[in-house]
Design an enzyme around this catalytic site. Structure first.
Site, mmCIF file in Angstrom:
data_model
loop_
_atom_site.group_PDB
_atom_site.id
_atom_site.type_symbol
_atom_site.label_atom_id
_atom_site.label_comp_id
_atom_site.label_asym_id
_atom_site.label_seq_id
_atom_site.Cartn_x
_atom_site.Cartn_y
_atom_site.Cartn_z
ATOM 1 N N SER A 1 0.827 -1.210 0.000
ATOM 2 C CA SER A 1 0.000 0.000 0.000
ATOM 3 C C SER A 1 0.862 1.262 0.000
ATOM 4 O O SER A 1 1.993 1.247 0.462
ATOM 5 C CB SER A 1 -0.886 0.025 1.242
ATOM 6 O OG SER A 1 -1.665 -1.140 1.311
HETATM 7 N N1 SAH Z 1 -0.408 -4.424 4.048
HETATM 8 C C1 SAH Z 1 0.068 -5.000 2.828
HETATM 9 C C2 SAH Z 1 -1.023 -4.908 1.779
HETATM 10 C C3 SAH Z 1 -0.985 -6.051 0.851
HETATM 11 S S1 SAH Z 1 -2.292 -6.096 -0.323
HETATM 12 C C4 SAH Z 1 1.324 -4.283 2.369
HETATM 13 O O1 SAH Z 1 1.442 -3.071 2.606
HETATM 14 O O2 SAH Z 1 2.191 -4.903 1.763
HETATM 15 C C5 SAH Z 1 -3.471 -7.117 0.492
HETATM 16 C C6 SAH Z 1 -3.034 -8.511 0.836
HETATM 17 O O3 SAH Z 1 -4.160 -9.184 1.394
HETATM 18 C C7 SAH Z 1 -2.578 -9.367 -0.342
HETATM 19 O O4 SAH Z 1 -1.304 -9.850 -0.112
HETATM 20 C C8 SAH Z 1 -3.613 -10.488 -0.401
HETATM 21 O O5 SAH Z 1 -3.079 -11.726 -0.818
HETATM 22 C C9 SAH Z 1 -4.072 -10.538 1.036
HETATM 23 N N2 SAH Z 1 -5.382 -11.152 1.269
HETATM 24 C C10 SAH Z 1 -6.497 -11.076 0.520
HETATM 25 N N3 SAH Z 1 -7.499 -11.779 1.075
HETATM 26 C C11 SAH Z 1 -7.012 -12.324 2.227
HETATM 27 C C12 SAH Z 1 -7.559 -13.158 3.251
HETATM 28 N N4 SAH Z 1 -8.824 -13.604 3.223
HETATM 29 N N5 SAH Z 1 -6.759 -13.516 4.281
HETATM 30 C C13 SAH Z 1 -5.467 -13.113 4.346
HETATM 31 N N6 SAH Z 1 -4.899 -12.328 3.396
HETATM 32 C C14 SAH Z 1 -5.657 -11.936 2.342
#
Ligand code: SAH
Length: 220
Positions: free
Chosen positions: A62
């Site tokens: 993000s």
């Molecule tokens: N906070 C992270 C954001 C990553 S994007 C950063 O700054 O790097 C969101 C993430 O949520 C992705 O990696 C995706 O695979 C994960 N995600 C989506 N659905 C999910 C779920 N049900 N449980 C765990 N992770 C999930």
């Protein structure tokens, strides 16, 4: 990376001056965590710009402003046990780890979870536990949590997460459709749950039992 301290300082100044982030503990954490170590080598020079970047598996780290804003809304204290859903690169996880006592983080894509575990080890972050499974069901073995942060876009707040929120707990989640959401804070006060809406954001979808269906062609 040469000059990364200066780049972080500039990033934090922009968060304050252009974006109105004021929480001193959040800003200190963002000054300290080396964001460039959470992106691929080729993208390192872009790590301190205010944008999201690809991290593999069609997911993104993000943008710094959104990380700062959500962390500020979450209002994390040094004694808190925090649950994060959507570890991704682990950058937000590392920020939370500087502010809280314990951070439990769930990522549905095992490759990303393993990379994030390696990064925590490299950085010597010891108060984080990361596991690979569907975070929409929460983590009942270690519940309740003082704070819960969801960093993927949900159609609505997953019920198990509200159930795993401690008394006086707060939960921050982007709620909306698959492309656009609004940040929402849920707060548990005196047996009731208060809901407050914040600004618009664009997260990748929260995929799981209490979230969106997986993208076509993907086997669970
Ligand atoms: N906070 C992270 C954001 C990553 S994007 C950063 O700054 O790097 C969101 C993430 O949520 C992705 O990696 C995706 O695979 C994960 N995600 C989506 N659905 C999910 C779920 N049900 N449980 C765990 N992770 C999930």
């Amino acid at each position: 990376m040469l000059g990364d301290t200066v780049l972080r300082e500039r990033m934090v100044r922009e968060l304050v001056e252009a974006r109105g982030v004021t929480d001193a503990r959040v800003l200190a954490a963002m000054r300290e965590v080396p964001r460039h170590l959470f992106v691929r080598d080729l993208l390192m020079t872009q790590a301190y710009g205010n944008h999201a970047l690809p991290i593999g598996g069609a997911q993104t780290i993000s943008q710094p402003y959104v990380v700062a804003k959500m962390t500020e809304m979450l209002d994390v204290g040094p004694e808190h046990k925090v649950l994060e859903i959507g570890t991704g690169s682990g950058y937000q996880t590392a920020i939370l780890a500087r502010l809280a006592r314990w951070v439990y983080s769930l990522e549905r894509l095992p490759d990303l979870a393993h990379q994030a575990i390696r990064r925590m080890r490299q950085l010597g972050v010891l108060n984080v536990k990361i596991q690979a499974f569907d975070g929409t069901v929460g983590w009942s073995e270690v519940a309740p949590f003082d704070r819960i942060l969801v960093t993927a876009g949900a159609p609505r707040v997953p019920k198990p997460l509200l159930e795993q929120l401690a008394a006086r707990g707060k939960l921050v989640i982007p709620e909306g459709d698959r492309h656009r959401q609004r940040l929402v804070v849920y707060e548990r006060i005196a047996g009731r749950v208060r809901r407050l809406e914040g600004e618009e954001v664009a997260f990748v979808p929260l995929v799981g039992r209490h979230g969106w269906d997986p993208p076509e062609g993907e086997r669970e």
